[in-house]
Design an enzyme around this catalytic site. Structure first.
Site, PDB file in Angstrom:
ATOM      1  N   LYS A 228      56.109  27.974  50.860  1.00 19.74           N
ATOM      2  CA  LYS A 228      55.546  28.988  51.770  1.00 19.74           C
ATOM      3  C   LYS A 228      54.059  28.754  52.055  1.00 19.74           C
ATOM      4  O   LYS A 228      53.595  28.996  53.166  1.00 19.74           O
ATOM      5  CB  LYS A 228      55.742  30.394  51.194  1.00 19.74           C
TER       6      LYS A 228
ATOM      7  N   ASN B 144      57.007  32.564  55.690  1.00 20.26           N
ATOM      8  CA  ASN B 144      58.423  32.389  55.319  1.00 20.26           C
ATOM      9  C   ASN B 144      59.342  32.277  56.539  1.00 20.26           C
ATOM     10  O   ASN B 144      60.539  32.105  56.383  1.00 20.26           O
ATOM     11  CB  ASN B 144      58.899  33.517  54.396  1.00 20.26           C
TER      12      ASN B 144
ATOM     13  N   ASP C 121      58.350  38.902  54.246  1.00 18.30           N
ATOM     14  CA  ASP C 121      58.584  39.466  52.906  1.00 18.30           C
ATOM     15  C   ASP C 121      57.880  40.823  52.747  1.00 18.30           C
ATOM     16  O   ASP C 121      58.465  41.775  52.228  1.00 18.30           O
ATOM     17  CB  ASP C 121      58.064  38.513  51.819  1.00 18.30           C
TER      18      ASP C 121
HETATM   19  P1  NDP Z   1      56.188  33.328  40.707  1.00 22.84           P
HETATM   20  O1  NDP Z   1      56.625  32.206  39.839  1.00 22.84           O
HETATM   21  O2  NDP Z   1      55.255  33.060  41.843  1.00 22.84           O
HETATM   22  O3  NDP Z   1      55.480  34.441  39.751  1.00 22.84           O
HETATM   23  C1  NDP Z   1      56.082  34.817  38.549  1.00 22.84           C
HETATM   24  C2  NDP Z   1      55.453  36.099  38.031  1.00 22.84           C
HETATM   25  O4  NDP Z   1      56.253  36.574  36.941  1.00 22.84           O
HETATM   26  C3  NDP Z   1      54.039  35.934  37.463  1.00 22.84           C
HETATM   27  O5  NDP Z   1      53.309  37.118  37.726  1.00 22.84           O
HETATM   28  C4  NDP Z   1      54.304  35.755  35.962  1.00 22.84           C
HETATM   29  O6  NDP Z   1      53.245  36.158  35.157  1.00 22.84           O
HETATM   30  C5  NDP Z   1      55.438  36.725  35.773  1.00 22.84           C
HETATM   31  N1  NDP Z   1      56.303  36.470  34.606  1.00 22.84           N
HETATM   32  C6  NDP Z   1      57.193  35.467  34.463  1.00 22.84           C
HETATM   33  N2  NDP Z   1      57.858  35.610  33.280  1.00 22.84           N
HETATM   34  C7  NDP Z   1      57.357  36.715  32.697  1.00 22.84           C
HETATM   35  C8  NDP Z   1      57.614  37.387  31.454  1.00 22.84           C
HETATM   36  N3  NDP Z   1      58.532  36.929  30.590  1.00 22.84           N
HETATM   37  N4  NDP Z   1      56.921  38.510  31.165  1.00 22.84           N
HETATM   38  C9  NDP Z   1      55.990  38.979  32.040  1.00 22.84           C
HETATM   39  N5  NDP Z   1      55.692  38.392  33.218  1.00 22.84           N
HETATM   40  C10 NDP Z   1      56.366  37.270  33.537  1.00 22.84           C
HETATM   41  O7  NDP Z   1      57.523  34.049  41.197  1.00 22.84           O
HETATM   42  P2  NDP Z   1      57.858  34.685  42.632  1.00 22.84           P
HETATM   43  O8  NDP Z   1      56.808  35.654  42.986  1.00 22.84           O
HETATM   44  O9  NDP Z   1      58.204  33.615  43.584  1.00 22.84           O
HETATM   45  O10 NDP Z   1      59.241  35.475  42.305  1.00 22.84           O
HETATM   46  C11 NDP Z   1      59.241  36.626  41.480  1.00 22.84           C
HETATM   47  C12 NDP Z   1      60.646  37.212  41.470  1.00 22.84           C
HETATM   48  O11 NDP Z   1      60.980  37.737  42.741  1.00 22.84           O
HETATM   49  C13 NDP Z   1      61.717  36.186  41.133  1.00 22.84           C
HETATM   50  O12 NDP Z   1      62.600  36.806  40.240  1.00 22.84           O
HETATM   51  C14 NDP Z   1      62.395  35.920  42.459  1.00 22.84           C
HETATM   52  O13 NDP Z   1      63.742  35.569  42.294  1.00 22.84           O
HETATM   53  C15 NDP Z   1      62.258  37.276  43.140  1.00 22.84           C
HETATM   54  N6  NDP Z   1      62.271  37.211  44.608  1.00 22.84           N
HETATM   55  C16 NDP Z   1      63.161  37.981  45.305  1.00 22.84           C
HETATM   56  C17 NDP Z   1      63.168  37.995  46.684  1.00 22.84           C
HETATM   57  C18 NDP Z   1      64.161  38.833  47.426  1.00 22.84           C
HETATM   58  O14 NDP Z   1      64.350  38.629  48.635  1.00 22.84           O
HETATM   59  N7  NDP Z   1      64.793  39.801  46.795  1.00 22.84           N
HETATM   60  C19 NDP Z   1      62.213  37.181  47.469  1.00 22.84           C
HETATM   61  C20 NDP Z   1      61.297  36.414  46.636  1.00 22.84           C
HETATM   62  C21 NDP Z   1      61.333  36.433  45.270  1.00 22.84           C
HETATM   63  P3  NDP Z   1      52.041  35.123  34.749  1.00 22.84           P
HETATM   64  O15 NDP Z   1      51.101  35.112  35.926  1.00 22.84           O
HETATM   65  O16 NDP Z   1      51.458  35.736  33.534  1.00 22.84           O
HETATM   66  O17 NDP Z   1      52.696  33.787  34.509  1.00 22.84           O
END
Ligand code: NDP
Length: 249
Positions: free
Chosen positions: A60, A80, A93
Site C-alpha cells: 500500500k 489500496n 480502508d
Molecule cells: P501491522 O503488521 O501493520 O501492525 C500490527 C500491529 O499489531 C502493531 O500495532 C503491533 O504492535 C500489534 N501486535 C501484533 N501482535 C501483537 C500482540 N501479540 N500483542 C499486542 N500487539 C500486537 O498489521 P496491519 O495493520 O496490516 O493489520 C492488523 C490487523 O488488521 C490484521 O489482523 C489484519 O488481518 C487486519 N486487517 C483487516 C482488514 C479488513 O478488511 N477487515 C483490512 C486490513 C487489515 P507493535 O507495534 O508493538 O509491533
C-alpha cells in the site's frame, strides 16, 4: 488485487458476487506481487486490460509513490485502490471503516484503538477527521506516537488501555490472527460499548467482549465496505453492499 501473501484473500469471491448482482461481465483476480515489483506490475496489468486494482499488504505504501493519490490517501501514505488508466489512487480502508459505524457509534464518541500498524493509520485518520475522540494504545508506545505525528492528528497515546469511558474499542493489532490476547479487561467497559476486531470471524478479543455483554463487530463488514467503495470508484455505480457482505460470510 495485488499483494503478498494473497491466496487467502476473500476479495475475489466478494467482487464476483458484486459483478453478478450488477450483471457485469467482469472478473477480479488475486495476483501475488512482491515488494519492489509494483511499477512493473502496474504496467503489465494495464496492458492485460485490467481497469482497477486493489492493493494489500505489503504494497500500500509502495503503490502510493506511483499514483496520484487523493488527499486522504496521500496523508495516510497508503493507497489500496487504483484507477489504472489514470494512475489515480485512493484509500478506502478509512472511509469504509466509518461506513461500518453508521447507526452504531456517532462522531463525537470516544474510541480506544489498539494497534499502530498499517490499517490503524487509515482508521485513525478517518476517525479523527470525522470528529471522534481518539485514544491509541500500542504494545510499542513509540510507534503510536510516530503514527499521530506523521498523520498530524490530535489523538491521545495511552500506556494503559483503560475502558471506563469509551464507546468503541477497535482491535487493529494482528494479535487475533495468532489467537493472542491483549492486556485489556472488558469488565471496566460501559455495557453500551462496542468491541470491533479487524480480523474476520471469532477472536479471543471478541469472545472476551461478548462474555462481558458488549456488542461485537468482526472484520467482514469492513472488508465489504472498503471493497464496495473501491468498486464505486472504478465503475461509478452504487455497489451491491449486501451481496458483497453475504459473499464473504
Ligand atoms: P501491522 O503488521 O501493520 O501492525 C500490527 C500491529 O499489531 C502493531 O500495532 C503491533 O504492535 C500489534 N501486535 C501484533 N501482535 C501483537 C500482540 N501479540 N500483542 C499486542 N500487539 C500486537 O498489521 P496491519 O495493520 O496490516 O493489520 C492488523 C490487523 O488488521 C490484521 O489482523 C489484519 O488481518 C487486519 N486487517 C483487516 C482488514 C479488513 O478488511 N477487515 C483490512 C486490513 C487489515 P507493535 O507495534 O508493538 O509491533
Amino acid at each position: 488485487m495485488i499483494g503478498d501473501p494473497i491466496s487467502h484473500s476473500r476479495s475475489p469471491q466478494m467482487h464476483a458476487a458484486a459483478f453478478q448482482a450488477l450483471g457485469l461481465p467482469f472478473s477480479y483476480n488475486a495476483i501475488r506481487v512482491s515488494s519492489g515489483e509494483v511499477a512493473l506490475a502496474l504496467e503489465r496489468l494495464l496492458a492485460l486490460g485490467y481497469r482497477g486494482i486493489n492493493v494489500t499488504v505489503p504494497l500500500k505504501e509502495e503503490v502510493a509513490s506511483f499514483v496520484v493519490a487523493d488527499a486522504f490517501a496521500a496523508r495516510c501514505g497508503a493507497v489500496n485502490t487504483v484507477d489504472l488508466a489514470n494512475l489515480w489512487g485512493i484509500n478506502t480502508d478509512g472511509p469504509g471503516f466509518l461506513d461500518t459505524l453508521k447507526g452504531a457509534i456517532p462522531p463525537g464518541a470516544t474510541v480506544l484503538m489498539l494497534g499502530a500498524g498499517g490499517s490503524a493509520r487509515a482508521i485513525a485518520l478517518a476517525l479523527v477527521l470525522d470528529g471522534y475522540n481518539l485514544r491509541i494504545y500500542n504494545r510499542t508506545t513509540e510507534r503510536a506516537l510516530t503514527l499521530i505525528r506523521e498523520l498530524s492528528i490530535e489523538a491521545e497515546v495511552v500506556e494503559n488501555p483503560a475502558l471506563q469511558d469509551v464507546q468503541l474499542i477497535v482491535n487493529a493489532t494482528s494479535a487475533s490472527l495468532n489467537q493472542q490476547s491483549l492486556p485489556i479487561s472488558f469488565a471496566q467497559a460501559p455495557r453500551s460499548a462496542v468491541a470491533y476486531d479487524l480480523v474476520y470471524g471469532d477472536s479471543p478479543f471478541l469472545a472476551a467482549a461478548a462474555q462481558a455483554g458488549l456488542r461485537t463487530i468482526d472484520g467482514k463488514p469492513l472488508l465489504a465496505a472498503q471493497g464496495a467503495r473501491s468498486l464505486e470508484y472504478w465503475l461509478g455505480v452504487g455497489a451491491p453492499r449486501d451481496a458483497m457482505l453475504e459473499a464473504i460470510q
